[in-house]
Write an enzyme that holds these catalytic residues in place. Structure first.
Site, short mmCIF file in Angstrom:
data_model
loop_
_atom_site.label_atom_id
_atom_site.label_comp_id
_atom_site.label_asym_id
_atom_site.label_seq_id
_atom_site.Cartn_x
_atom_site.Cartn_y
_atom_site.Cartn_z
N LEU A 1 0.57 6.29 0.53
CA LEU A 1 0.96 7.10 1.59
C LEU A 1 1.98 7.95 1.10
O LEU A 1 2.69 8.60 1.91
CB LEU A 1 1.48 6.38 2.74
CG LEU A 1 0.08 5.61 3.23
CD1 LEU A 1 0.66 4.70 4.38
CD2 LEU A 1 -0.98 6.46 3.97
N PHE B 1 4.99 6.70 -0.29
CA PHE B 1 6.18 5.85 0.00
C PHE B 1 6.32 5.21 -1.29
O PHE B 1 5.56 5.39 -2.43
CB PHE B 1 5.81 4.73 0.83
CG PHE B 1 5.91 4.87 2.20
CD1 PHE B 1 7.41 4.98 2.83
CD2 PHE B 1 5.10 5.10 3.34
CE1 PHE B 1 7.75 5.14 4.17
CE2 PHE B 1 5.02 5.57 4.64
CZ PHE B 1 6.48 5.35 5.06
N THR C 1 0.59 -1.30 -0.01
CA THR C 1 0.08 -0.06 -0.05
C THR C 1 1.03 1.25 0.12
O THR C 1 0.05 2.28 0.21
CB THR C 1 -0.94 0.04 1.17
OG1 THR C 1 -0.16 -0.33 2.41
CG2 THR C 1 -1.61 -1.17 1.11
N GLU C 2 2.20 1.01 -0.24
CA GLU C 2 3.13 2.29 -0.06
C GLU C 2 2.77 3.55 -0.90
O GLU C 2 2.87 4.49 -0.51
CB GLU C 2 4.49 1.85 -0.21
CG GLU C 2 5.27 0.80 0.74
CD GLU C 2 4.84 -0.47 0.64
OE1 GLU C 2 5.69 -1.23 1.23
OE2 GLU C 2 4.00 -0.84 -0.25
N VAL C 3 2.16 3.30 -2.01
CA VAL C 3 1.93 4.51 -3.01
C VAL C 3 0.81 5.19 -2.44
O VAL C 3 0.81 6.46 -2.65
CB VAL C 3 1.78 4.06 -4.48
CG1 VAL C 3 2.97 3.29 -5.19
CG2 VAL C 3 0.55 2.88 -4.76
#
Length: 259
Positions: free
Chosen positions: A139, A141, A135-137
């Site tokens: 946030l 990240f 899920t980084e993108v």
């Protein structure tokens, strides 16, 4: 020992490494990453351990980065972010190159860095209710380090789908993607994992297992080192950007992020 971030025990030549931060959903911070590295190094040298099982206490396998630590990251220099990213890379490489089979026993959600931790294991068991996601993108990240391993595991097209969307997906979808190995009912999980590990212990040469794992790794290792080096740099650069700071601030405030 019960206060340790990571628990370690060996039974019948099976080493169990247990994430033990359930009150924080086993979120990753520097102390937990270092404790995991130490536990895997211990398993490597432990003559009584032939197979390693990675599991977690609590309802979540790992929710990714620790919230308090995410706040600290906003003030890190480029050099500090390089060091921090290298620590996670070293943990993943310790698991990948461990001369013993590593089985992930995922009995709860595995998100972001927690999903990466499961991804790097050799065999992955999970319960049907578990959700996965890089899920980084969402946030600000970048799922930099895990991208190198995921590309090898599932290919470019699926890697782009999973990393660019940042969406959660089910255990059955993960099985369909060949990201995991088995989906097992929660009530049957401990027995299934233990039987699988004991079968490897009793039916296969430890040396043969180590060499086979090494051979598979080496076959797909032609570009991994350079990919990981670039991934560490990308992580550090991303954390200096405005999107990262915006994403973290909104996440901590539990506000919707308008990109």
């Amino acid at each position: 020992m019960e206060n340790s971030l990571v628990l370690y025990q060996v039974n019948n030549r099976v080493a169990e490494i247990t994430l033990n931060r359930p009150e924080k959903r086993n979120a990753l911070n520097p102390a937990l990453v270092e404790a995991l590295k130490s536990a895997f190094k211990k398993a490597k040298e432990d003559e009584n351990a032939k197979i390693v099982v990675l599991k977690a206490n609590g309802e979540v396998f790992s929710a990714g980065a620790d919230l308090a630590y995410m706040q600290q990251l906003q003030g890190f220099s480029y050099e500090e972010n390089i060091k921090d990213s290298n620590a996670l890379k070293e943990l993943f490489e310790t698991i990948r190159t461990l001369p013993k089979v590593v089985i992930a026993q995922v009995e709860g959600h595995a998100i972001a860095g927690g999903c990466g931790l499961a991804t790097i294991c050799d065999i992955i068991f999970t319960v049907p209710e578990a959700k996965f996601g890089y899920t980084e993108v969402k946030l600000g990240f970048v799922p930099a380090i895990v991208s190198c391993y995921l590309m090898q595991k599932v290919g470019e097209t699926l890697t782009k789908k999973l990393l660019l969307s940042g969406e959660l997906f089910t255990a059955q979808e993960a099985l369909h993607y060949n990201l995991i190995t088995y989906v097992t009912k929660a009530t049957e999980m401990p027995l299934m994992v233990n039987n699988f590990a004991l079968n490897l212990c009793n039916s296969a040469s430890g040396n043969s297992l180590a060499l086979t794992k090494q051979l598979i790794n080496n076959t797909s290792n032609t570009w991994l080192d350079s990919c990981l080096t670039e991934a560490v740099k990308t992580n550090a650069r991303t954390r200096e950007g405005d999107d990262f700071k915006k994403g973290i601030a909104a996440f901590l405030a539990k506000e919707k992020i308008n990109w």
